[in-house]
Design an enzyme around this catalytic site. Structure first.
Site, PDB file in Angstrom:
ATOM      1  N   PHE A  39       0.774  -1.188   0.166  1.00 40.56           N
ATOM      2  CA  PHE A  39      -0.111   0.135  -0.154  1.00 40.56           C
ATOM      3  C   PHE A  39       1.003   1.274  -0.020  1.00 40.56           C
ATOM      4  O   PHE A  39       1.635   1.519   0.908  1.00 40.56           O
ATOM      5  CB  PHE A  39      -0.972  -0.058   1.144  1.00 40.56           C
ATOM      6  N   VAL A  77       2.406  -1.513   4.470  1.00 42.26           N
ATOM      7  CA  VAL A  77       2.126  -0.173   4.279  1.00 42.26           C
ATOM      8  C   VAL A  77       3.488   0.615   4.222  1.00 42.26           C
ATOM      9  O   VAL A  77       4.117   0.433   4.978  1.00 42.26           O
ATOM     10  CB  VAL A  77       1.434   0.328   5.513  1.00 42.26           C
ATOM     11  N   CYS A  78       3.429   1.424   3.200  1.00 47.13           N
ATOM     12  CA  CYS A  78       4.989   2.079   3.138  1.00 47.13           C
ATOM     13  C   CYS A  78       5.042   3.171   4.301  1.00 47.13           C
ATOM     14  O   CYS A  78       4.120   3.827   4.439  1.00 47.13           O
ATOM     15  CB  CYS A  78       4.751   2.860   1.819  1.00 47.13           C
ATOM     16  N   VAL A  79       6.280   3.109   4.940  1.00 47.43           N
ATOM     17  CA  VAL A  79       6.431   4.007   6.044  1.00 47.43           C
ATOM     18  C   VAL A  79       6.363   5.453   5.846  1.00 47.43           C
ATOM     19  O   VAL A  79       5.953   6.192   6.616  1.00 47.43           O
ATOM     20  CB  VAL A  79       7.645   3.399   6.699  1.00 47.43           C
ATOM     21  N   ALA A  82       2.765   6.525   5.093  1.00 44.77           N
ATOM     22  CA  ALA A  82       2.044   6.250   6.368  1.00 44.77           C
ATOM     23  C   ALA A  82       2.189   7.456   7.066  1.00 44.77           C
ATOM     24  O   ALA A  82       1.431   8.007   7.743  1.00 44.77           O
ATOM     25  CB  ALA A  82       2.455   5.078   6.701  1.00 44.77           C
TER      26      ALA A  82
END
Length: 130
Positions: A39, A77-79, A82
């Site tokens: 994501f 989830v891409c840090v 996010a």
């Protein structure tokens, strides 16, 4: 076939999340291996447990969480994306001095290296959204 899925749009602003979910479900039911669902951009909003749609609407985050639980699916989830959008897990909560976290069950936060790795390991990467 080994597949990687990239979701670039939020759960209620674009059809991409629904399409990615249905594609992933169908692929798993047909016996394909889904290495990872990544994501990115606004797609990270699929991973917040604070989403509360009306009772008569679909709950996209819960759908992803349930699919991950049933198929041992890796939801990443891409840090960086996010952090920009306020999606944090316990580690990011502590690291950034926040008073809460909101990552949904079955999701984890990691870097773009996870997307690259999935692309290398997969036979195909399918992207949903811009």
């Amino acid at each position: 076939m080994k597949l990687a899925v990239l979701v670039n749009e939020g759960p209620y602003t674009h059809q991409a999340s629904d399409s990615a979910f249905h594609f992933t479900t169908a692929a798993l039911e047909q016996g394909h291996e889904v290495i990872r669902v990544f994501f990115y951009h606004d797609g990270v909003n699929n991973g917040t447990r604070l989403t509360t749609p009306p009772q008569d609407d679909r709950h996209i985050t819960d759908r992803w969480s349930d699919l991950a639980r049933r198929h041992d699916l890796d939801l990443v989830v891409c840090v960086a994306a996010a952090q920009r959008r306020g999606v944090v897990d316990e580690d990011e909560q502590r690291r950034n001095g926040k008073d809460a976290n909101n990552i949904a069950e079955g999701f984890r936060i990691s870097g773009l290296g996870q997307l690259i790795e999935a692309g290398i390991q997969a036979d195909r990467m399918v992207a949903f959204g811009d």
